[in-house]
Structure formats: structure tokens, C-alpha cells
Design a protein around this motif. Sequence first.
Motif, mmCIF file in Angstrom:
data_model
loop_
_atom_site.group_PDB
_atom_site.id
_atom_site.type_symbol
_atom_site.label_atom_id
_atom_site.label_comp_id
_atom_site.label_asym_id
_atom_site.label_seq_id
_atom_site.Cartn_x
_atom_site.Cartn_y
_atom_site.Cartn_z
ATOM 1 N N ILE A 37 -9.030 1.397 20.196
ATOM 2 C CA ILE A 37 -7.586 1.549 20.021
ATOM 3 C C ILE A 37 -7.038 0.674 18.884
ATOM 4 C CG2 ILE A 37 -6.936 -0.231 21.694
ATOM 5 C CD1 ILE A 37 -5.093 3.067 21.009
ATOM 6 N N SER A 66 -5.341 4.753 16.881
ATOM 7 C CA SER A 66 -4.026 4.457 17.441
ATOM 8 C C SER A 66 -3.000 5.459 16.935
ATOM 9 C CB SER A 66 -3.606 3.013 17.147
ATOM 10 O OG SER A 66 -3.487 2.795 15.777
ATOM 11 N N THR A 86 -11.649 -4.328 -1.046
ATOM 12 C CA THR A 86 -11.731 -5.788 -1.075
ATOM 13 C C THR A 86 -13.087 -6.231 -1.609
ATOM 14 O OG1 THR A 86 -10.188 -6.008 0.760
ATOM 15 C CG2 THR A 86 -11.637 -7.880 0.343
ATOM 16 N N ASP A 144 0.363 0.730 1.261
ATOM 17 C CA ASP A 144 0.747 -0.636 0.923
ATOM 18 C C ASP A 144 -0.392 -1.440 0.320
ATOM 19 O OD1 ASP A 144 3.473 -0.522 1.768
ATOM 20 O OD2 ASP A 144 2.761 -0.497 3.842
ATOM 21 N N LEU A 145 -1.530 -0.814 0.176
ATOM 22 C CA LEU A 145 -2.599 -1.504 -0.547
ATOM 23 C C LEU A 145 -2.179 -1.505 -2.010
ATOM 24 C CD1 LEU A 145 -5.870 -0.011 1.001
ATOM 25 C CD2 LEU A 145 -4.650 -2.103 1.604
ATOM 26 N N ALA A 183 0.978 2.657 17.698
ATOM 27 C CA ALA A 183 0.502 2.831 16.325
ATOM 28 C C ALA A 183 0.718 1.578 15.478
ATOM 29 C CB ALA A 183 1.191 4.025 15.676
ATOM 30 N N SER A 207 -1.425 -2.544 19.003
ATOM 31 C CA SER A 207 -2.749 -2.000 19.312
ATOM 32 C C SER A 207 -3.775 -3.126 19.403
ATOM 33 C CB SER A 207 -3.164 -0.930 18.302
ATOM 34 O OG SER A 207 -3.256 -1.460 17.016
ATOM 35 N N GLY A 208 -3.527 -4.204 18.689
ATOM 36 C CA GLY A 208 -4.425 -5.357 18.804
ATOM 37 C C GLY A 208 -4.369 -5.953 20.198
ATOM 38 N N ARG A 257 7.483 -1.880 9.199
ATOM 39 C CA ARG A 257 7.047 -1.842 7.815
ATOM 40 C C ARG A 257 8.210 -1.433 6.911
ATOM 41 N NH1 ARG A 257 7.244 1.672 3.359
ATOM 42 N NH2 ARG A 257 5.576 1.056 1.947
ATOM 43 N N ASP A 258 8.919 -0.409 7.297
ATOM 44 C CA ASP A 258 10.019 0.068 6.474
ATOM 45 C C ASP A 258 11.155 -0.941 6.414
ATOM 46 O OD1 ASP A 258 8.609 2.335 5.922
ATOM 47 O OD2 ASP A 258 9.693 3.618 7.336
ATOM 48 N N THR A 302 4.052 -6.570 5.020
ATOM 49 C CA THR A 302 3.284 -5.549 4.312
ATOM 50 C C THR A 302 4.216 -4.632 3.517
ATOM 51 O OG1 THR A 302 1.612 -5.607 6.049
ATOM 52 C CG2 THR A 302 1.645 -3.675 4.631
ATOM 53 N N GLY A 303 5.278 -4.206 4.163
ATOM 54 C CA GLY A 303 6.247 -3.360 3.468
ATOM 55 C C GLY A 303 6.979 -4.133 2.392
ATOM 56 N N THR A 332 5.099 -4.390 -0.929
ATOM 57 C CA THR A 332 5.191 -3.163 -1.729
ATOM 58 C C THR A 332 6.554 -3.073 -2.404
ATOM 59 O OG1 THR A 332 3.633 -2.001 -0.305
ATOM 60 C CG2 THR A 332 5.107 -0.650 -1.637
ATOM 61 N N ARG A 383 6.821 -5.539 -5.279
ATOM 62 C CA ARG A 383 5.998 -5.105 -6.398
ATOM 63 C C ARG A 383 6.698 -3.988 -7.177
ATOM 64 N NH1 ARG A 383 1.502 -4.596 -3.436
ATOM 65 N NH2 ARG A 383 0.778 -6.723 -3.772
ATOM 66 N N VAL A 421 -5.372 -5.961 8.897
ATOM 67 C CA VAL A 421 -5.382 -5.394 7.557
ATOM 68 C C VAL A 421 -4.890 -6.335 6.463
ATOM 69 C CG1 VAL A 421 -3.075 -4.393 7.424
ATOM 70 C CG2 VAL A 421 -5.017 -3.210 6.378
ATOM 71 N N ARG A 436 -5.796 -9.071 5.383
ATOM 72 C CA ARG A 436 -6.773 -9.727 4.491
ATOM 73 C C ARG A 436 -7.232 -8.761 3.417
ATOM 74 N NH1 ARG A 436 -12.108 -9.592 8.201
ATOM 75 N NH2 ARG A 436 -11.493 -7.555 8.969
ATOM 76 N N ASP A 437 -6.951 -7.483 3.599
ATOM 77 C CA ASP A 437 -7.335 -6.507 2.579
ATOM 78 C C ASP A 437 -6.186 -6.151 1.649
ATOM 79 O OD1 ASP A 437 -10.073 -6.138 3.317
ATOM 80 O OD2 ASP A 437 -9.361 -5.087 5.107
ATOM 81 N N LEU A 438 -5.038 -6.757 1.876
ATOM 82 C CA LEU A 438 -3.964 -6.553 0.909
ATOM 83 C C LEU A 438 -4.374 -7.331 -0.342
ATOM 84 C CD1 LEU A 438 -0.726 -6.975 3.062
ATOM 85 C CD2 LEU A 438 -1.933 -4.889 2.421
ATOM 86 N N HIS A 439 -3.719 -7.026 -1.420
ATOM 87 C CA HIS A 439 -4.063 -7.734 -2.652
ATOM 88 C C HIS A 439 -2.789 -8.260 -3.281
ATOM 89 C CE1 HIS A 439 -6.309 -9.025 -6.021
ATOM 90 N NE2 HIS A 439 -5.669 -8.242 -6.873
#
Lengths: 329, 329
Positions: free
Chosen positions: A73, A79, A254, A280-281, B74, B79-80, B224-225, B250-251, B254, B257, B277, B279-282
Motif C-alpha cells: 500500500i 495506493s 537519482t 514534481d521531479l 493516495a 499510505s506510509g 501538493r496543490d 513537493t508542490g 515545482t 522553479r 519520494v 530523496r528522489d527530488l532534485h
Amino acid sequence: MTRQPTLNDVAVAAGVSLATASRVLNGSDRKVSATLHDRVMAAAQALHYTANAQAQALARRSTALVGLLLHDIADPYFSGIASGVLSAAVARDLRVVIADTGADPDAAVAHLSALRGERARAAILVGSRTTDRAGEKRLAEAIGQFTAAGARMVCVGQPGLPGDTVVPDNRGGARALGAHLSGHARVAIVAGPDRLRTVRDRVAGFRAGLGHPETTLVSAEFSRDGGYGAAAHIPDGTTAVFVTSDVMATGLCTGLRERGLRIPEDIAVAGFDDIPVIRDLHPALTTVALPLADMGSQALHLALAEDGPSRTVTIPTRLVIRDSTSTGS
Amino acid sequence: MTRQPTLNDVAVAAGVSLATASRVLNGSDRKVSATLHDRVMAAAQALHYTANAQAQALARRSTALVGLLLHDIADPYFSGIASGVLSAAVARDLRVVIADTGADPDAAVAHLSALRGERARAAILVGSRTTDRAGEKRLAEAIGQFTAAGARMVCVGQPGLPGDTVVPDNRGGARALGAHLSGHARVAIVAGPDRLRTVRDRVAGFRAGLGHPETTLVSAEFSRDGGYGAAAHIPDGTTAVFVTSDVMATGLCTGLRERGLRIPEDIAVAGFDDIPVIRDLHPALTTVALPLADMGSQALHLALAEDGPSRTVTIPTRLVIRDSTSTGS
DNA sequence: CTGTTAGCGCTTTCAC
DNA sequence: GTGAAAGCGCTAACAG
């Protein structure tokens, strides 16, 4: 911790029979006079009566339960689908019993058996990925017992098991993506486990769209870390990578970046699924979009079918081009 | 669609009484001779017998059900936590009935009532965010009725409701983050709805750590929005932003930027929660880490308590410094 | 050790 | 229109 009021308590309080109380409180076609109706309602209200679902299920020989079995999940793909299942379920007054199956095929078997005991109306199995043939066979058997009891089985994203199926047009979507990247000469594919039909379809479709063979195929786990690890195996000089899922692609990006590669200048990257976070990446990821929540709702609708033969719903996909492939094509 | 075999079917097939069959199949302390035991097991096996959970619940006056109510499955934060709840539940042989509550406080009320009808052992409510006082009051009332029936209530991440509570050390975590960014002169805060205690604690803690007032406070939706939209309200010249959740951050990234701002060169950004996620943002996002799955497991453990007074478990946090604030401090 | 029997709370014929 | 009574499948005294 007071005892919950029973229907009998309500009936006594309202001065009517059990049968009458039952008829007014729990939808019956039988008519009850307005007077008694109101008295029963008032009594129920006053006592905070809530029908015992187990007793009802036993007497009615049916429940409002649907099982939802998913790999994990915490994974946004799952999810997202779960979200659609839940919203469709609440709209239909169904209750959802959820469980993660993880990597173990027998976990799904165990949960299916539990659902059978709970007399669930249906079960929705989302992308259970089994490692061994024997496990898959036990699963098919468990599904057989489950449906033999009159319950409905729906598999999402994983064709080949008995029951209804909701599958994306993996091949078509991947083909479009392949075409999008066909200008690249040196293309790599990072693929999830080959035993998965989903992976095979996506790879095959991509190749068809690409029009020429890829130069490298890297096999990896169907997870973020799988994608991350795959970065080390992308040959220098590769200018585009197709990854069979967004979650993997996220890790791959990454990993590539840690190797000093720029996306998309040095290497274009594209995924599959369109999980929410990839826009958002940076750069935002090109992908083949799946309507995840919608797939979940559709699965629930299939789960509601009274009977009849197995049906398959194919979900159309949509190519979404974002910055991670902007110099490609 | 054959009728499911009943315990009686098994007993007959094995040539024993109902009671004996029950004793061997469904854990009883009473002893049964090896011969009969084996006969019953064999019969059950042959018939693919699975006990009717509803009938058991009715007779035993107890179920193995736990309710899990969350805002939105979602969302990676939820979900975590759900993931932790599920793994703890399967380890304890509990079944989880899940539902999204969304923005509507009465959805939680309705589900709580359903759970009461299902005689759930406990309910775990994760971060239900109610907009109105009246709704909150109805919720508290519903919780009262739920627990009055002998069930346990656990709230995660949202103190103030009756029942047990699992809350992160929001204040302490935010304070550490504030200290980390205290070198910045022009700091903005992007905060979720002020009515949420979580938001207030995080803002207050951050201010305490920062040591000087922030220059801007932007209020936004906890999504996020919401974060994305807040980017427009960050004044030029701001060199650091604290966002009260990673999903919002996260939003925001973006959005920033798109305004042409570089992270962290022009502006440092930090969030809260440590959803996977980021840690995978840049650049990867600096945040205050919460052990999400662990919080879920802890909630389930609290849910299992037989009785006793409400307890509160405080979850320690950990500052995780990543590249999004690397020029800060 | 094994079997009999009375419920658990509700639905649903079947009479009235 | 309303009520009495027989289950639904299982557990848990209570006898043997």
C-alpha cells in the motif's frame, strides 16, 4: 463498556415485536404503520442502536464486504488504485477489508481464505507478483475455492489468473512511447522481472514502437531501489532509457544523476503509470499515463457483478510527454 | 456456487459431534484424542472448510476487526502509516477495514458507526482534518459511542480527540529545523490550515528554533496543490522556506522553479514527514523525519489494549539535512 | 475426553 | 399491518 443495544431492546422500548422493529430499521419491503414506524425510530435513536453486522450477515447469508489485496500500500501505484476502490466502495455502501500481500504468494492465498471465511462478496487482487510457479498455482487454486463459494474475483493489472480482469493497454501505451523515443540510437530498457506479463507486454510494445532494437536491457526489481540500482548498468553513451514503471524510474533518475548524467541533456528517461509525484521531479518525467483511481473503481464495479462469465476491461493509456525526454524524439 | 461447508458438515463427515469438531478446528483449550483430531482435520481438509467468521463473531461476541480511517490513502503520508498498520495487523491476526474520510468530518462519523455495527475491536483515525467545530463535536460524540461499546480508539497525528494518541514531536522536530535555517535572514513559512494543532505546533517549534521572526507566513491547503499554489506568494528575496509537510513542499518546489528560482542557490526549502519520494527530488529535500510505518504499528498496538486509561505515545523526530538546504545554515 | 443443548442478534416465512 | 417462531453457523457451558 455498556452492552450494545440489540434489536430486541429497541423493540421492547418501542413496544412492538422484534419483527416490526426489524422491518422499519433494516430495509424491508413490508409496510409498517406510520405510528409504529416512528416509535421504533425514536427508540433506536434514543438507544444509539446500530445493527450487529455479523448477526445480519448470518441471517441474510450475505455481507457487504469486499477484499482488497495489494502488493504494498505504500507504493503510489497501489495506493492510487486503492483510492479508486475506496471511493467506489463507499458510494455503494460496501466495506473494504484490505491487506498487503508483499512478495509472498502465499500471503494472498491466506488472505483469500480469510475472505472466504468472512463471506466477502468479492476480492480485488492488485498486481500480486509471485516468484514461483508453485505459488502461482496455489493462488489459482485459492481463487477457485473463493469463487466456488459464489464470490467474485477481480485481478487488476495482472492477467492470467481466473476471474475478471482490469488491465491497461500496456502494449499500446509502450508502443507510443517507443515511437516517441525512436529518434534515439542508443536506447536502454530497465525492465522489472521478466516473468511478469505486464513487463513483457511493456517491453514488447516499446520495442515495436521504437522500430529498432535497444542496445541494453537491464533487469531489476519492480521498486524504487530496483531502478536506483539499475543506473549503474546503463552503458555510457546511452541517450534514452525506458523504465517499465514510474516508481523504478524515480530511483533510476537519482542513480543516473549520481553518476553525473544530466536528464534529459545527456540521457532521456521515460516511465510508465503516471504516479502523481513524477510531475514534481525535476525534470518532470515523461510517461504512459494510467488512470489509477479509475482502474480501482472499475475493479470494484466488476466485483459487484451478480454472476456470469469472466470479463476483461482494457484500460486505454495516454502518452504524456514531459521534460525528461524533451530533447528526444 | 456450491454452498460453503459448515462445521456440521465436517462433524458429520468425521463422525463426531459438532462440539468436538469445533474444539479441534477453532482453538480451544479442551483436549481431543489424537484419533478424532485427525479425523476432523482430514474431513475439514477434504471439504475445504473455512469457519464462518460472522457466526464465530456472534457466538464468541468478539471479532478480529480493526478499522482504519484516513484522510486519503493516495497521499504518501497516509499510505506510509497504513503500511505499518497492515503489517502489524497481519502479525496479530487482525483484519483491517479501511476507509477514506476525505474532507468531510461526517464521513468519519459514518464509518465509526459502521465499525460499531461490525463490532470492531478498535478504530485508528489518522489525521482527520475537520473544517468545522460542529463536525468535530459530532466526531467526538461518535468516538464516545464507539468506545462506550467497549472498543478502543486511537488517533494518529491529531491530538485532542478522546482515546489513545500517537503524535510526533512536532514542536521539537520543527525547532531543530528552525535552528538549521537560523542563518537565513528572510525566511518564509508555508503552513497548512491554522486550525490544525499539528500545523500550529510545527510553526511554533520552527519559530523557536529560528530565533528570529519569519518575514512571511503563507497559509495553504495541506496538499501538493496547496504547496504549489503557495509558491506565488513567496516574496522575492526570501532565502529559505519551511513548509509544514513534505507533500506540500513537493508542490512548492515545482512552483518556485516555475518562477525561475533555483533550489537551494536562490532559495532553500525544507519540509516535514520524510515521505519516501523526497530523496528522489532534485535537489533532495531536507526534512524532519517521521517513522511513518512505525507510527502505524504503534497505533495498532495501542488499539489492542484491553482497557485502561487513554495513553499517548510521542514519536521522536529526526532532522534530515539534504541538498535542498545545502547552502543554508 | 465427548456429546447435548442453549443461545449470540437478526431475518424471514407463516399465521393471525 | 403485526407478531411468533424457526433458523443462520458457531461457541460454550453443562452433563456424561
